[in-house]
Scaffold this active site. Structure first.
Site, mmCIF file in Angstrom:
data_model
loop_
_atom_site.group_PDB
_atom_site.id
_atom_site.type_symbol
_atom_site.label_atom_id
_atom_site.label_comp_id
_atom_site.label_asym_id
_atom_site.label_seq_id
_atom_site.Cartn_x
_atom_site.Cartn_y
_atom_site.Cartn_z
ATOM 1 N N GLY A 45 0.959 -1.220 -0.076
ATOM 2 C CA GLY A 45 -0.254 0.226 -0.122
ATOM 3 C C GLY A 45 1.013 1.188 -0.003
ATOM 4 O O GLY A 45 2.079 1.175 0.398
ATOM 5 N N GLN A 50 3.035 9.913 1.038
ATOM 6 C CA GLN A 50 4.318 9.160 0.937
ATOM 7 C C GLN A 50 5.408 9.474 -0.377
ATOM 8 O O GLN A 50 6.741 9.143 0.038
ATOM 9 C CB GLN A 50 4.094 7.759 1.094
ATOM 10 C CG GLN A 50 3.539 7.336 2.568
ATOM 11 C CD GLN A 50 3.053 5.861 2.542
ATOM 12 O OE1 GLN A 50 2.139 5.358 2.150
ATOM 13 N NE2 GLN A 50 4.276 5.399 3.113
ATOM 14 N N CYS A 92 5.837 0.384 7.712
ATOM 15 C CA CYS A 92 5.673 1.485 6.542
ATOM 16 C C CYS A 92 6.789 1.997 5.911
ATOM 17 O O CYS A 92 7.989 2.059 6.427
ATOM 18 C CB CYS A 92 5.192 2.603 7.487
ATOM 19 S SG CYS A 92 4.739 3.937 6.504
ATOM 20 N N LEU A 93 6.759 1.862 4.740
ATOM 21 C CA LEU A 93 7.775 2.422 3.797
ATOM 22 C C LEU A 93 8.387 3.740 4.031
ATOM 23 O O LEU A 93 9.540 4.044 3.973
ATOM 24 C CB LEU A 93 7.302 2.511 2.388
ATOM 25 C CG LEU A 93 6.854 1.156 1.755
ATOM 26 C CD1 LEU A 93 6.212 1.220 0.414
ATOM 27 C CD2 LEU A 93 8.000 -0.093 1.826
ATOM 28 N N HIS A 134 -4.119 1.914 7.222
ATOM 29 C CA HIS A 134 -2.947 2.423 7.456
ATOM 30 C C HIS A 134 -2.770 3.538 6.346
ATOM 31 O O HIS A 134 -2.291 4.605 6.669
ATOM 32 C CB HIS A 134 -2.013 1.355 7.291
ATOM 33 C CG HIS A 134 -0.461 1.670 7.195
ATOM 34 N ND1 HIS A 134 0.250 1.154 8.266
ATOM 35 C CD2 HIS A 134 0.194 2.457 6.176
ATOM 36 C CE1 HIS A 134 1.438 1.624 7.923
ATOM 37 N NE2 HIS A 134 1.413 2.273 7.150
ATOM 38 N N GLU A 135 -3.231 3.125 5.177
ATOM 39 C CA GLU A 135 -3.161 4.074 3.943
ATOM 40 C C GLU A 135 -3.990 5.298 4.145
ATOM 41 O O GLU A 135 -3.370 6.429 4.010
ATOM 42 C CB GLU A 135 -3.340 3.476 2.678
ATOM 43 C CG GLU A 135 -2.468 2.432 2.252
ATOM 44 C CD GLU A 135 -1.019 2.725 2.672
ATOM 45 O OE1 GLU A 135 -0.554 3.852 2.424
ATOM 46 O OE2 GLU A 135 -0.209 1.734 3.095
ATOM 47 N N HIS A 138 -2.480 7.715 6.621
ATOM 48 C CA HIS A 138 -1.721 8.804 5.956
ATOM 49 C C HIS A 138 -2.321 9.939 5.422
ATOM 50 O O HIS A 138 -1.642 11.083 5.475
ATOM 51 C CB HIS A 138 -0.851 8.113 4.817
ATOM 52 C CG HIS A 138 0.258 7.107 5.200
ATOM 53 N ND1 HIS A 138 1.365 7.341 5.963
ATOM 54 C CD2 HIS A 138 0.381 5.999 5.162
ATOM 55 C CE1 HIS A 138 2.238 6.690 6.129
ATOM 56 N NE2 HIS A 138 1.890 5.457 5.467
#
Length: 170
Positions: A45, A50, A92-93, A134-135, A138
């Site tokens: 995701g 991000q 998380c990236l 999660h996304e 963000h």
């Protein structure tokens, strides 16, 4: 210059993202680029903030990064009917080198728009529900580390400072 993933503590990650007013070719190109970045960085995701674009756009593919069989792009996603509770390990990236357990809703409903401007309605559970939460977090300027205990957060902050100091000394 190609986009890259921004990492904590970049301020764009703490900002509430703006709604997408119109789906343009630029938005479609951003979504395609986000999918490629997500796959290249071994994610399932990715949210537009991000990649330093503060708009309400997310990509998800639970078959990724290797199979790439089920890519989804959601514009202006809204979550509702959050039910149940589940704990799962998240990373998380944008949060380098850290994974921990986070509590999330077990099931939810997603309302969004696709890249053709058509409404999307979807019920999700398990990993898809976790990933969507999660996304969408963000998009609201919330990272998974904002949902953990102060002790765990402090330990991560110390680890990050040490890592950044070592990186700058090289």
């Amino acid at each position: 210059m190609p986009r890259t993933i921004v990492t904590y503590p970049n301020p764009v990650l703490a900002k509430k993202a703006a709604p997408v007013v119109e789906i343009t070719e630029e938005i479609r190109a951003l979504a395609a680029e986000m999918l490629e970045i997500m796959y290249a960085d071994k994610g399932i995701g990715l949210a537009a903030p991000q990649v330093a674009e503060s708009i309400r756009l997310i990509t998800v593919d639970l078959s990724g990064p290797d199979k790439r069989e089920d890519p989804h792009v959601f514009v202006n996603p809204v979550l509702s009917n959050l039910e149940g509770e589940v704990e799962s390990e998240e990373g998380c990236l944008s949060v380098v080198g850290y994974r921990t357990t986070v509590k999330r809703a077990e099931r939810l409903h997603l309302s969004a728009t696709d890249l053709d401007g058509k409404p999307v309605e979807m019920d999700a559970d398990d990993l898809m529900a976790i990933c969507l939460q999660h996304e969408v977090d963000h998009l609201d300027g919330v990272l998974f580390i904002d949902k953990i205990s102060k002790l765990k957060r402090t330990l991560y902050e110390r680890k990050l400072k040490k890592w950044l100091k070592e990186k700058n000394e090289d």
